[in-house]
Design a protein around this motif. Structure first.
Motif, PDB file in Angstrom:
ATOM      1  N   PRO A 133      56.069 145.443  91.160  1.00 15.93           N
ATOM      2  CA  PRO A 133      55.989 144.194  90.400  1.00 15.93           C
ATOM      3  C   PRO A 133      56.635 143.053  91.184  1.00 15.93           C
ATOM      4  N   LEU A 134      56.092 141.871  90.997  1.00 17.94           N
ATOM      5  CA  LEU A 134      56.588 140.694  91.714  1.00 17.94           C
ATOM      6  C   LEU A 134      58.093 140.531  91.532  1.00 17.94           C
ATOM      7  N   SER A 135      58.577 140.813  90.319  1.00 13.95           N
ATOM      8  CA  SER A 135      60.008 140.645  90.059  1.00 13.95           C
ATOM      9  C   SER A 135      60.844 141.496  91.014  1.00 13.95           C
ATOM     10  N   LYS A 176      66.772 132.077 102.176  1.00  8.55           N
ATOM     11  CA  LYS A 176      67.781 131.025 102.052  1.00  8.55           C
ATOM     12  C   LYS A 176      67.693 130.385 100.681  1.00  8.55           C
ATOM     13  N   LYS A 177      66.436 130.156 100.238  1.00 11.97           N
ATOM     14  CA  LYS A 177      66.243 129.606  98.901  1.00 11.97           C
ATOM     15  C   LYS A 177      66.189 130.751  97.905  1.00 11.97           C
ATOM     16  N   LYS A 178      66.724 130.502  96.744  1.00  8.86           N
ATOM     17  CA  LYS A 178      66.656 131.546  95.733  1.00  8.86           C
ATOM     18  C   LYS A 178      65.323 131.443  95.003  1.00  8.86           C
ATOM     19  N   ILE A 179      64.635 132.586  94.884  1.00  3.72           N
ATOM     20  CA  ILE A 179      63.321 132.607  94.237  1.00  3.72           C
ATOM     21  C   ILE A 179      63.482 133.062  92.791  1.00  3.72           C
ATOM     22  N   HIS A 180      62.909 132.310  91.881  1.00  3.16           N
ATOM     23  CA  HIS A 180      62.931 132.679  90.466  1.00  3.16           C
ATOM     24  C   HIS A 180      61.517 132.976  90.007  1.00  3.16           C
ATOM     25  N   VAL A 181      61.365 134.010  89.219  1.00  2.00           N
ATOM     26  CA  VAL A 181      60.035 134.361  88.727  1.00  2.00           C
ATOM     27  C   VAL A 181      60.015 134.242  87.215  1.00  2.00           C
ATOM     28  N   ALA A 182      59.058 133.476  86.704  1.00  2.00           N
ATOM     29  CA  ALA A 182      58.913 133.368  85.252  1.00  2.00           C
ATOM     30  C   ALA A 182      58.446 134.709  84.694  1.00  2.00           C
ATOM     31  N   ALA A 183      58.801 134.939  83.437  1.00  2.00           N
ATOM     32  CA  ALA A 183      58.482 136.226  82.810  1.00  2.00           C
ATOM     33  C   ALA A 183      56.983 136.522  82.880  1.00  2.00           C
ATOM     34  N   ASN A 184      56.148 135.484  82.773  1.00  2.00           N
ATOM     35  CA  ASN A 184      54.700 135.738  82.726  1.00  2.00           C
ATOM     36  C   ASN A 184      54.119 136.152  84.078  1.00  2.00           C
ATOM     37  N   ASN A 235      65.946 126.145  95.465  1.00  2.00           N
ATOM     38  CA  ASN A 235      65.297 127.110  94.573  1.00  2.00           C
ATOM     39  C   ASN A 235      63.776 127.054  94.685  1.00  2.00           C
ATOM     40  N   ILE A 236      63.156 128.210  94.427  1.00  2.13           N
ATOM     41  CA  ILE A 236      61.699 128.276  94.336  1.00  2.13           C
ATOM     42  C   ILE A 236      61.368 128.902  92.980  1.00  2.13           C
ATOM     43  N   TYR A 237      60.497 128.241  92.238  1.00  2.00           N
ATOM     44  CA  TYR A 237      60.131 128.761  90.921  1.00  2.00           C
ATOM     45  C   TYR A 237      58.673 129.203  90.923  1.00  2.00           C
ATOM     46  N   ILE A 238      58.444 130.438  90.543  1.00  2.00           N
ATOM     47  CA  ILE A 238      57.076 130.961  90.508  1.00  2.00           C
ATOM     48  C   ILE A 238      56.685 131.227  89.054  1.00  2.00           C
ATOM     49  N   SER A 239      55.559 130.661  88.649  1.00  2.00           N
ATOM     50  CA  SER A 239      55.080 130.972  87.298  1.00  2.00           C
ATOM     51  C   SER A 239      53.568 131.065  87.323  1.00  2.00           C
ATOM     52  N   LYS A 240      53.018 131.532  86.213  1.00  2.00           N
ATOM     53  CA  LYS A 240      51.570 131.725  86.178  1.00  2.00           C
ATOM     54  C   LYS A 240      50.884 130.621  85.428  1.00  2.00           C
TER      55      LYS A 240
END
Lengths: 196, 315
Positions: free
Chosen positions: B253-255, B266-274, B310-315
């Motif tokens: 899983p992506l998470s 270096k950047k913190k990656i955040h993954v949205a729940a979806n 930060n990097i934010y990933i969402s769908k």
């Protein structure tokens, strides 16, 4: 046999790259979308058989001549009323003699087109194609990797191969812009018909 | 199905078979099919040409993530087994252990409990919750049966007295190794962390044994057995020339992938729940966050926003 094998090479090199153009031509000139693949296939058969005897000088003009004859034959057989006049056909055939973009498509665009084609596949099918083509796994390894049986891999590949071939005929990119160019020219000729 | 469709389907079937490799008689059958009509031949050439062109996919230079959105449940579950096995091996170092006497004994754990055993030969066994083991130890045999649950084994190898784990119809024989076995009814999973094991089907002794080595995962259900060579998360190479580690994922899983990448990024990656459940396979340079982002956008159509750190990933 040798002769046939060299015709194979000629067909792949000279005829198949014309497919986007062929499909555009057929879509504009044939009402029944379901018959377009048949017509394309029939034209390929005719040009291949002809080339076994005598290789034409220009694959493109020969192929379009075949297509025109094919459409006329079909129209007479089906007794359908032609949607376009013959002069229309001539003009299209002439338009298709412009420098063919298909041959100069850069490798990069080719890759983009392929990736778009991949999008057309189901997830499973795409995974199989990517593992086989990009990761260069054998079919057996793909099966193992995905936990599916080898027959299933083969079936997914067969499906993927058909869709990839279909997507050679890219409607979204080049052809759309070509169609626009064509329509523009038409509307320039007859100012009455507004286009876009 | 029209005639054209039928021919195209046959051509695709042949091409897929050819891609797998044709035997002598198959090749003859294929050539007979191809030569039967020009229609067959051109349909085949058309598909083949497109398929050969698809080789260009390789030239992207970047690995393409393999989306697998609907993995079979038991496969997905088992993928985490390898990682868990690694963790458990570390646990051996800290967990207080009970010495197991020679002879036969039954050892169980309750749900949520863990228990570590050590045998006279130095072999260590860790039972997770809800597990029942039967041990049968003597000077000549070292055998453990797992009735249910899951256990990790760190075996002191002894060629003359192989260590054997019985799990339903599967017999797992140690060949110098660390591995885990979990059993639920007749479903057995074996994850190998180090060395090799041999797995026999007790019910069908004539079938060839499966040899599993480090990072392999074996899943057995009834009379089927599947060996997966892809580790769940593994560092492939630590190259000496300063190049970053290559991380390989198989249907993770992506998470989980991001968790691993965050150790290097270096950047913190955040993954949205979806988006966390998107399954990813492939190899990535641990420090190539940019490439990873591009692949994600391209392959999965996710939305990516970022600021300085930060990097934010969402769908």
């Amino acid at each position: 046999m040798d002769k046939q094998e060299s015709v194979d090479g000629w067909f792949v090199r000279e005829v198949l790259p014309l497919e986007p153009m062929v499909m555009r031509f057929l879509r504009r000139n044939w009402r029944d979308g379901n018959e377009i693949d048949d017509l394309r296939q029939e034209a390929y058969v005719r040009i291949y058989d002809a080339a076994v005897h005598t290789r034409p000088d220009s694959a493109k003009s020969f192929l379009f001549q075949i297509l025109r004859n094919l459409l006329i034959d079909r129209r007479q057989k089906n007794k359908v009323i032609p949607i376009g006049s013959l002069s229309d056909l001539d003009e299209l055939a002439f338009a298709s003699d412009e420098a063919s973009p298909e041959r100069s498509v850069a490798a990069r665009q080719e890759v983009i087109r392929l990736q778009e084609a991949l999008d057309e596949l189901s997830d499973r099918c795409r995974a199989v194609v990517v593992l086989r083509k990009v990761h260069c796994m054998s079919q057996r390894d793909v099966a193992r990797h995905m936990g599916i049986c080898e027959n299933t891999v083969e079936q997914h590949l067969a499906k993927g191969m058909r869709i990839l071939a279909q997507c050679v005929d890219d409607r979204r990119g080049k052809l759309v812009s070509q169609a626009r160019r064509y329509l523009k020219r038409k509307s320039a000729q007859s100012p009455g018909s507004a286009v876009q | 199905m029209t005639e054209t469709e039928r021919v195209e389907k046959e051509a695709a079937d042949w091409l897929a078979r050819e891609d797998r490799g044709l035997g002598f008689r198959e090749r003859q059958a294929f050539e007979a099919w191809r030569d039967r009509s020009t229609s067959h031949r051109v349909a085949y050439l058309r598909l083949q040409s497109a398929w050969v062109k698809a080789d260009r996919l390789k030239q992207t230079g970047e690995p393409v993530p393999v989306p697998v959105k609907t993995p079979r449940l038991w496969v997905a579950y088992s993928m985490s087994a390898g990682a868990a096995a690694l963790a458990a091996c570390l646990l051996f170092l800290f967990w207080p252990s009970t010495k197991v006497a020679t002879g036969d004994s039954v050892i169980s754990t309750d749900a949520g409990a863990q228990r570590s055993l050590s045998l006279a030969d130095g072999t260590k066994i860790l039972l997770v919750g809800n597990t029942t083991l039967r041990t049968s130890l003597s000077a000549g045999t070292r055998s453990v049966s797992i009735d249910r649950g899951k256990a990790y084994f760190e075996v002191t190898h002894d060629e003359r007295h192989p260590f054997v784990v019985l799990a339903g119809r599967r017999r797992i024989t140690d060949i110098g190794t660390k591995f885990s076995v979990s059993r639920s009814g007749e479903d057995v999973e074996i994850a190998v962390t180090e060395g090799r094991v041999r797995i026999d089907d007790v019910k069908a002794p004539s079938t060839a044994p499966v040899m599993a080595t480090a990072n392999d995962l074996v899943i057995a259900k009834a009379d089927e057995i599947l060996l997966s060579r892809e580790p769940p998360v593994r560092v492939l190479s630590h190259s000496a020339d300063g190049e970053a580690e290559l991380l390989t994922f198989a249907d993770e899983p992506l998470s989980a992938v991001v968790q691993e990448l965050n150790k290097h990024s270096k950047k913190k990656i955040h993954v949205a729940a979806n988006a966390g459940d998107i399954k990813i396979g492939g190899s990535f340079r641990a420090n190539n966050t940019e490439g990873f982002k591009a692949l994600l956008q391209q392959g999965f159509g996710v939305t990516i926003k970022e600021d300085k750190s930060n990097i934010y990933i969402s769908k």
